[in-house]
Write a protein that holds these residues in place. Structure first.
Motif, PDB file in Angstrom:
ATOM      1  N   SER A   8      52.430  99.960  86.611  1.00 37.53           N
ATOM      2  CA  SER A   8      53.864  99.953  86.346  1.00 37.53           C
ATOM      3  C   SER A   8      54.587  99.265  87.482  1.00 37.53           C
ATOM      4  O   SER A   8      54.149  99.323  88.620  1.00 37.53           O
ATOM      5  CB  SER A   8      54.348 101.402  86.221  1.00 37.53           C
ATOM      6  N   GLY A   9      55.690  98.611  87.197  1.00 35.55           N
ATOM      7  CA  GLY A   9      56.498  98.014  88.246  1.00 35.55           C
ATOM      8  C   GLY A   9      56.735  96.539  88.027  1.00 35.55           C
ATOM      9  O   GLY A   9      56.350  95.972  87.020  1.00 35.55           O
ATOM     10  N   SER A  10      57.374  95.913  89.017  1.00 36.93           N
ATOM     11  CA  SER A  10      57.639  94.484  88.954  1.00 36.93           C
ATOM     12  C   SER A  10      56.489  93.741  89.605  1.00 36.93           C
ATOM     13  O   SER A  10      55.501  94.338  90.018  1.00 36.93           O
ATOM     14  CB  SER A  10      58.959  94.174  89.669  1.00 36.93           C
ATOM     15  N   HIS A  11      56.637  92.444  89.738  1.00 37.79           N
ATOM     16  CA  HIS A  11      55.562  91.639  90.315  1.00 37.79           C
ATOM     17  C   HIS A  11      55.305  91.980  91.780  1.00 37.79           C
ATOM     18  O   HIS A  11      54.223  91.754  92.287  1.00 37.79           O
ATOM     19  CB  HIS A  11      55.871  90.147  90.174  1.00 37.79           C
ATOM     20  N   ASP A  12      56.317  92.517  92.467  1.00 35.09           N
ATOM     21  CA  ASP A  12      56.143  92.840  93.876  1.00 35.09           C
ATOM     22  C   ASP A  12      55.726  94.289  94.116  1.00 35.09           C
ATOM     23  O   ASP A  12      55.469  94.688  95.235  1.00 35.09           O
ATOM     24  CB  ASP A  12      57.412  92.527  94.670  1.00 35.09           C
ATOM     25  N   ARG A  13      55.645  95.077  93.060  1.00 42.75           N
ATOM     26  CA  ARG A  13      55.239  96.477  93.192  1.00 42.75           C
ATOM     27  C   ARG A  13      54.348  96.860  92.028  1.00 42.75           C
ATOM     28  O   ARG A  13      54.503  96.383  90.920  1.00 42.75           O
ATOM     29  CB  ARG A  13      56.456  97.403  93.178  1.00 42.75           C
ATOM     30  N   SER A  14      53.424  97.757  92.303  1.00 44.41           N
ATOM     31  CA  SER A  14      52.594  98.268  91.220  1.00 44.41           C
ATOM     32  C   SER A  14      52.149  99.672  91.555  1.00 44.41           C
ATOM     33  O   SER A  14      52.121 100.078  92.716  1.00 44.41           O
ATOM     34  CB  SER A  14      51.382  97.374  90.977  1.00 44.41           C
ATOM     35  N   LEU A  15      51.826 100.411  90.552  1.00 40.08           N
ATOM     36  CA  LEU A  15      51.387 101.793  90.688  1.00 40.08           C
ATOM     37  C   LEU A  15      50.192 101.992  89.774  1.00 40.08           C
ATOM     38  O   LEU A  15      50.272 101.709  88.575  1.00 40.08           O
ATOM     39  CB  LEU A  15      52.512 102.759  90.290  1.00 40.08           C
ATOM     40  N   GLY A  16      49.103 102.419  90.338  1.00 40.97           N
ATOM     41  CA  GLY A  16      47.927 102.706  89.537  1.00 40.97           C
ATOM     42  C   GLY A  16      47.777 104.207  89.376  1.00 40.97           C
ATOM     43  O   GLY A  16      47.822 104.948  90.350  1.00 40.97           O
ATOM     44  N   VAL A  17      47.647 104.657  88.149  1.00 38.98           N
ATOM     45  CA  VAL A  17      47.487 106.081  87.855  1.00 38.98           C
ATOM     46  C   VAL A  17      46.166 106.266  87.131  1.00 38.98           C
ATOM     47  O   VAL A  17      45.922 105.626  86.111  1.00 38.98           O
ATOM     48  CB  VAL A  17      48.643 106.609  86.971  1.00 38.98           C
ATOM     49  N   VAL A  18      45.339 107.114  87.667  1.00 38.01           N
ATOM     50  CA  VAL A  18      44.074 107.453  87.024  1.00 38.01           C
ATOM     51  C   VAL A  18      44.077 108.955  86.811  1.00 38.01           C
ATOM     52  O   VAL A  18      44.282 109.731  87.744  1.00 38.01           O
ATOM     53  CB  VAL A  18      42.871 107.039  87.895  1.00 38.01           C
ATOM     54  N   MET A  19      43.890 109.370  85.580  1.00 39.94           N
ATOM     55  CA  MET A  19      43.890 110.800  85.260  1.00 39.94           C
ATOM     56  C   MET A  19      42.451 111.306  85.197  1.00 39.94           C
ATOM     57  O   MET A  19      41.583 110.635  84.658  1.00 39.94           O
ATOM     58  CB  MET A  19      44.616 111.023  83.935  1.00 39.94           C
ATOM     59  N   PHE A  20      42.230 112.474  85.784  1.00 37.94           N
ATOM     60  CA  PHE A  20      40.913 113.090  85.815  1.00 37.94           C
ATOM     61  C   PHE A  20      40.968 114.461  85.157  1.00 37.94           C
ATOM     62  O   PHE A  20      41.955 115.181  85.292  1.00 37.94           O
ATOM     63  CB  PHE A  20      40.435 113.299  87.258  1.00 37.94           C
ATOM     64  N   ARG A  21      39.900 114.825  84.492  1.00 43.29           N
ATOM     65  CA  ARG A  21      39.724 116.201  84.016  1.00 43.29           C
ATOM     66  C   ARG A  21      38.941 116.946  85.089  1.00 43.29           C
ATOM     67  O   ARG A  21      38.155 116.342  85.828  1.00 43.29           O
ATOM     68  CB  ARG A  21      38.948 116.213  82.707  1.00 43.29           C
ATOM     69  N   ASN A  22      39.181 118.250  85.195  1.00 40.61           N
ATOM     70  CA  ASN A  22      38.415 119.051  86.152  1.00 40.61           C
ATOM     71  C   ASN A  22      36.925 118.855  85.920  1.00 40.61           C
ATOM     72  O   ASN A  22      36.464 118.845  84.783  1.00 40.61           O
ATOM     73  CB  ASN A  22      38.769 120.529  86.021  1.00 40.61           C
ATOM     74  N   GLY A  23      36.204 118.668  87.000  1.00 36.13           N
ATOM     75  CA  GLY A  23      34.761 118.510  86.914  1.00 36.13           C
ATOM     76  C   GLY A  23      34.300 117.067  86.825  1.00 36.13           C
ATOM     77  O   GLY A  23      33.125 116.788  87.006  1.00 36.13           O
ATOM     78  N   GLU A  24      35.198 116.131  86.524  1.00 41.05           N
ATOM     79  CA  GLU A  24      34.806 114.729  86.464  1.00 41.05           C
ATOM     80  C   GLU A  24      34.590 114.194  87.878  1.00 41.05           C
ATOM     81  O   GLU A  24      35.240 114.652  88.826  1.00 41.05           O
ATOM     82  CB  GLU A  24      35.890 113.889  85.796  1.00 41.05           C
ATOM     83  N   PRO A  25      33.700 113.215  88.029  1.00 38.65           N
ATOM     84  CA  PRO A  25      33.522 112.601  89.343  1.00 38.65           C
ATOM     85  C   PRO A  25      34.845 112.031  89.848  1.00 38.65           C
ATOM     86  O   PRO A  25      35.548 111.352  89.118  1.00 38.65           O
ATOM     87  CB  PRO A  25      32.507 111.481  89.082  1.00 38.65           C
ATOM     88  N   GLY A  26      35.206 112.348  91.069  1.00 37.09           N
ATOM     89  CA  GLY A  26      36.449 111.889  91.664  1.00 37.09           C
ATOM     90  C   GLY A  26      37.584 112.880  91.543  1.00 37.09           C
ATOM     91  O   GLY A  26      38.581 112.781  92.259  1.00 37.09           O
ATOM     92  N   ALA A  27      37.475 113.850  90.648  1.00 39.26           N
ATOM     93  CA  ALA A  27      38.550 114.826  90.436  1.00 39.26           C
ATOM     94  C   ALA A  27      38.815 115.658  91.683  1.00 39.26           C
ATOM     95  O   ALA A  27      39.945 116.072  91.925  1.00 39.26           O
ATOM     96  CB  ALA A  27      38.215 115.739  89.254  1.00 39.26           C
ATOM     97  N   GLU A  28      37.801 115.852  92.506  1.00 34.63           N
ATOM     98  CA  GLU A  28      37.982 116.664  93.718  1.00 34.63           C
ATOM     99  C   GLU A  28      38.900 115.974  94.728  1.00 34.63           C
ATOM    100  O   GLU A  28      39.463 116.616  95.613  1.00 34.63           O
ATOM    101  CB  GLU A  28      36.636 116.992  94.367  1.00 34.63           C
TER     102      GLU A  28
END
Length: 53
Positions: A8-28
């Motif tokens: 999300s955002g303009s060309h000079d800004r961005s935001l990455g959102v990754v949603m995790f479920r409990n127990g998935e790798p990386g969720a911790e």
């Protein structure tokens, strides 16, 4: 495997959102959005989240 990355955002800004479920790798290492936004998170989301901090 986590869901898609949302950018999300303009060309000079961005935001990455990754949603995790409990127990998935990386969720911790994930942040709890409700905890980060506070007790009135629903109002903040309804009016639009403009920052990650």
């Amino acid at each position: 495997m986590p869901g898609p990355t949302i950018v999300s955002g303009s060309h000079d800004r961005s935001l990455g959102v990754v949603m995790f479920r409990n127990g998935e790798p990386g969720a911790e290492n994930a942040l709890d959005a409700r905890q980060a936004l506070g007790a009135e998170w629903q109002e903040i989301v309804k009016s639009g989240v403009h920052t990650c901090l």
